[in-house]
Enzyme design. Structure first.
Site, PDB file in Angstrom:
ATOM      1  N   HIS A 212       0.829  -1.222   0.000  1.00 24.76           N
ATOM      2  CA  HIS A 212       0.000   0.000   0.000  1.00 24.76           C
ATOM      3  C   HIS A 212       0.861   1.270   0.000  1.00 24.76           C
ATOM      4  CE1 HIS A 212      -0.116  -0.719   4.630  1.00 24.76           C
ATOM      5  NE2 HIS A 212       0.879   0.095   4.342  1.00 24.76           N
TER       6      HIS A 212
ATOM      7  N   GLU B  90       4.375  -5.537   8.040  1.00 23.49           N
ATOM      8  CA  GLU B  90       2.978  -5.347   7.602  1.00 23.49           C
ATOM      9  C   GLU B  90       2.422  -6.574   6.881  1.00 23.49           C
ATOM     10  OE1 GLU B  90       2.895  -0.505   6.739  1.00 23.49           O
ATOM     11  OE2 GLU B  90       3.187  -1.881   5.080  1.00 23.49           O
TER      12      GLU B  90
ATOM     13  N   HIS C 187      10.373  -3.761   3.356  1.00 21.97           N
ATOM     14  CA  HIS C 187      10.802  -2.362   3.385  1.00 21.97           C
ATOM     15  C   HIS C 187      11.106  -1.939   4.811  1.00 21.97           C
ATOM     16  CE1 HIS C 187       6.415  -1.878   3.999  1.00 21.97           C
ATOM     17  NE2 HIS C 187       6.558  -0.590   4.284  1.00 21.97           N
TER      18      HIS C 187
ATOM     19  N   HIS D 250      -1.554   4.360   9.926  1.00 24.06           N
ATOM     20  CA  HIS D 250      -0.171   4.781  10.199  1.00 24.06           C
ATOM     21  C   HIS D 250      -0.171   5.984  11.130  1.00 24.06           C
ATOM     22  CE1 HIS D 250      -0.140   2.512   6.413  1.00 24.06           C
ATOM     23  NE2 HIS D 250       1.123   2.251   6.641  1.00 24.06           N
TER      24      HIS D 250
HETATM   25  C1  DHB Z   1       5.867   3.940   2.825  1.00 28.58           C
HETATM   26  C2  DHB Z   1       4.872   3.925   3.794  1.00 28.58           C
HETATM   27  C3  DHB Z   1       4.147   2.798   4.008  1.00 28.58           C
HETATM   28  O1  DHB Z   1       3.130   2.758   4.887  1.00 28.58           O
HETATM   29  C4  DHB Z   1       4.395   1.660   3.316  1.00 28.58           C
HETATM   30  O2  DHB Z   1       3.683   0.570   3.605  1.00 28.58           O
HETATM   31  C5  DHB Z   1       5.378   1.655   2.340  1.00 28.58           C
HETATM   32  C6  DHB Z   1       6.101   2.802   2.107  1.00 28.58           C
HETATM   33  C7  DHB Z   1       6.626   5.188   2.557  1.00 28.58           C
HETATM   34  O3  DHB Z   1       6.443   6.182   3.271  1.00 28.58           O
HETATM   35  O4  DHB Z   1       7.403   5.203   1.581  1.00 28.58           O
HETATM   36 FE    FE Z   2       2.402   0.969   5.492  1.00 29.16          FE
END
Ligand code: DHB
Ligand code: FE
Length: 287
Positions: free
Chosen positions: A12, A240, A193, A59
């Protein structure tokens, strides 16, 4: 009864939403990502679910650390996109499905899942980006949505096993709903990530692909991974991906992979997309 017509797993990443909103999906950077989504868009346009249950995380937009529900189910008539600091995304209001949401709340709580019932909430990119992934930029979202918000922000998040079992309980609950409805379940977030600290920028292609393989064929194995292992391999925000397990639990043990796509990078993130259906010819009997 309400029937599960399929499950979708998707990252997402907020930059994907910004690319849609800013008309940049055809840019050289984004085109391969959006091309990879097309089969999922075609699938959902064909299947036309009445309701999408979207398993996502907030978030620190709607909820702050003052209140951290592990599983929060939105039972409202509608949910406004949240202003995340750069203005709310210019996307349609999300229309809820209160009758089905209340039925889910009742059945899940009576099956001993301690769901938090939320009558008013806003939804951030965790929920609106998956809608843009599947539906692009419509004047109105073409289905109603039940937000199921999972805490993956504040330690301790729920276990993978708990998420998988919640998905199974959701399927049973849907089957006892009196109205005929087609329901898709979306698991969002991930894949690897990390947005903070010394390992910011971490992406683990090998882990993600092995995780996707196991997610399809051996979900219980994925569900039994410790948070520490997922965090080590997929990064702090990569955790996540535990939310995809709710979607997986809502499907039969045997599934057909309708579409699978993986692309690195999308912003700071490995983008993953899966479209699953209950197997047409299951090797083992369905539930
Ligand atoms: C980012 C934020 C998110 O919530 C995520 O799932 C992936 C990337 C971001 O800020 O780049
Ligand atoms: Fe996220």
């Amino acid at each position: 009864m309400a029937k599960v017509v399929g499950g979708v797993g998707t990252s997402h990443v907020p930059a994907i939403g910004a690319a849609v909103d800013g008309g940049r999906t055809g840019d050289p950077y984004w085109k391969p990502v959006f091309d990879g989504m097309q089969a999922a868009r075609d699938w959902i346009a064909e299947v036309k679910p009445d309701v999408c249950i979207i398993v996502y995380n907030d978030h620190a937009s709607c909820f702050s650390l003052n209140l951290t529900p592990t599983f929060a189910l939105g039972v409202a008539e509608s949910f406004q996109p949240h202003d995340e600091g750069y203005g709310p995304r210019p996307v349609p209001v999300v229309r809820g499905a209160p009758d089905l949401a209340w039925h889910l709340a009742e059945q899940l709580i009576l099956s001993e899942f301690d769901i938090t019932i939320v009558s008013e909430m806003t939804v951030d990119h965790g929920l609106t980006v998956p809608l843009s992934v599947l539906f692009g930029q419509p004047a109105e979202w073409p289905c109603r949505v039940i937000p199921l918000c999972v805490n993956v922000i504040q330690y301790p998040p729920p276990t993978g096993n708990r998420c998988l079992n919640l998905g199974k309980a959701i399927r049973s609950a849907l089957e006892s709903f009196p109205e005929e409805l087609k329901v898709a379940v979306l698991g969002t977030g991930g894949l690897s990530h990390q947005l903070q600290g010394e390992r910011a920028g971490l992406i683990n292609v090998e882990f993600d692909n092995a995780w996707l393989d196991a997610f399809v064929d051996r979900p219980a194995t994925v569900a039994s991974m410790s948070h520490l292992e997922v965090l080590r391999e997929a990064g702090s925000e990569g955790l996540e991906c535990v939310m995809w397990l709710v979607m997986r639990g809502a499907l039969n043990e045997d599934v057909d992979v309708h579409h699978r796509f993986y692309h690195v990078p999308a912003s700071n993130t490995a983008y993953g997309l899966l479209v699953l259906e209950d197997a047409k010819n299951p090797a083992s009997p369905g539930r």
